[in-house]
Enzyme design. Sequence first.
Site, mmCIF file in Angstrom:
data_model
loop_
_atom_site.group_PDB
_atom_site.id
_atom_site.type_symbol
_atom_site.label_atom_id
_atom_site.label_comp_id
_atom_site.label_asym_id
_atom_site.label_seq_id
_atom_site.Cartn_x
_atom_site.Cartn_y
_atom_site.Cartn_z
ATOM 1 N N THR A 256 -30.336 -10.201 -23.101
ATOM 2 C CA THR A 256 -30.722 -10.315 -21.691
ATOM 3 C C THR A 256 -30.924 -11.787 -21.370
ATOM 4 O O THR A 256 -31.054 -12.630 -22.256
ATOM 5 C CB THR A 256 -32.039 -9.565 -21.397
ATOM 6 O OG1 THR A 256 -33.130 -10.243 -22.044
ATOM 7 C CG2 THR A 256 -31.978 -8.129 -21.869
ATOM 8 N N ILE B 246 -35.174 -11.113 -25.532
ATOM 9 C CA ILE B 246 -35.835 -11.461 -24.276
ATOM 10 C C ILE B 246 -36.111 -12.956 -24.292
ATOM 11 O O ILE B 246 -36.506 -13.519 -25.317
ATOM 12 C CB ILE B 246 -37.139 -10.665 -24.068
ATOM 13 C CG1 ILE B 246 -37.694 -10.909 -22.655
ATOM 14 C CG2 ILE B 246 -38.174 -10.980 -25.134
ATOM 15 C CD1 ILE B 246 -38.817 -9.957 -22.274
ATOM 16 N N ILE C 120 -36.766 -13.227 -29.806
ATOM 17 C CA ILE C 120 -37.243 -14.130 -28.759
ATOM 18 C C ILE C 120 -36.163 -15.178 -28.523
ATOM 19 O O ILE C 120 -35.765 -15.890 -29.443
ATOM 20 C CB ILE C 120 -38.554 -14.824 -29.173
ATOM 21 C CG1 ILE C 120 -39.642 -13.799 -29.513
ATOM 22 C CG2 ILE C 120 -39.012 -15.764 -28.062
ATOM 23 C CD1 ILE C 120 -40.074 -12.944 -28.352
ATOM 24 N N LYS C 121 -35.687 -15.284 -27.284
ATOM 25 C CA LYS C 121 -34.659 -16.271 -26.954
ATOM 26 C C LYS C 121 -35.311 -17.583 -26.555
ATOM 27 O O LYS C 121 -36.142 -17.630 -25.646
ATOM 28 C CB LYS C 121 -33.758 -15.771 -25.810
ATOM 29 C CG LYS C 121 -32.775 -14.691 -26.216
ATOM 30 C CD LYS C 121 -31.895 -14.267 -25.055
ATOM 31 C CE LYS C 121 -30.736 -15.214 -24.844
ATOM 32 N NZ LYS C 121 -29.770 -14.685 -23.844
ATOM 33 N N ILE C 122 -34.909 -18.637 -27.257
ATOM 34 C CA ILE C 122 -35.421 -19.976 -27.008
ATOM 35 C C ILE C 122 -34.227 -20.906 -26.781
ATOM 36 O O ILE C 122 -33.297 -20.915 -27.596
ATOM 37 C CB ILE C 122 -36.258 -20.482 -28.199
ATOM 38 C CG1 ILE C 122 -37.496 -19.583 -28.389
ATOM 39 C CG2 ILE C 122 -36.668 -21.930 -28.010
ATOM 40 C CD1 ILE C 122 -38.332 -19.935 -29.604
#
Length: 372
Positions: free
Chosen positions: A45, A109, A140-142
């Site tokens: 996403t 996300i 976790i998208k960073i």
Amino acid sequence: MSTNPLQQLTEAGVSIWLDDLSRERIETGNLADLVQEKFVVGVTTNPAIFQAALADGERYDPQVRELAAAGADVDAATRAITTDDVREACKVMRPVFDATNGVDGRVSIEVSPGLAHDTDGTVAEAADLWKTVAEPNLFIKIPGTPEGWPAITETLANGMSVNVTLIFGLDQYRSVMEAYVDGLERAAENGHDLSSIHSVASFFVSRVDSEIDKRLEATTEGPGTDPALRGKAGVANARLAFQAYEQFFAGERWEALAAQGANTQRPLWASTGVKNPDYDDTMYVVDLAVENTVNTMPEKTLEAVADHGVVRGDRVRPFYDDAQAHMEALEEAGVDYDDVIAVLIKEGVDKFVVAWDELQSTLSESLEAARS
């Protein structure tokens, strides 16, 4: 040998993920159907995806009314809605996660895009998202910005799994891999089980072609006017990224981590929807097929591959020399690679900020309407 291109990709070692999510997909069973019928084994996403889902989705109305009645502000409402969708998607994907020992079955996300240049803010929000969703198959998208690199390391050091996004350039990618290994070494020092920590590096493809093609098309003389140079940089760049991946995850430093159960950080091909209608609409999938990679596709691309994709085995390793030659030809044609990458990183962050602002604007209007 299967004649289904999606199954062929899977058999070639490519994990097929869906670059989309909405409450409708979850509640109608569409996401579960894609797992069963289209070999989808993960979900990504981003702010633009959530903005589109909320703008078009009446299924969010009951929750918006509840949030409005509870006095939630737009930030709290955004967090509640997006994390609820991701949590439910994680539950749908959990059987895949279990069957693959955590390799796939992942749902990503992203931290708020406004934090792309804020290391401490990213670390704090990553921890909060991890705690809020509370599912083991979360990523976790960073962003892979310079400020994101230490945040990636810190998040991994705390035992969380990370999807690094907005990677466009080879030097940038090497810094991301360094941040990953630094994080694993610190995670081991902190007593975490390295085998439970996973990561992917989302290397963007189509936007590279869009930017470089634009520059080539503006060229009026010299080698840059050759139309044969167009539409090939995205694949060439990604192939060289895979070469860098193979070179990086080797040697004594990596072997010491692997002995402790560490997983390599798989390359993920992102931005795989073809933007130029003159190009093959499956090329960012079939031309980047190689084992131990992820390809996250918008549904339109997924359907195109299922319908007429031609999977021809490993299309990456045999083409390293060709890829290098193409990038050198672009340099000779006057394309400044470093400037292209800098522009794409800035545009990538800016686009997600705009999408996030639009998402919050839509939600703010919905909250106000629910209170009136």
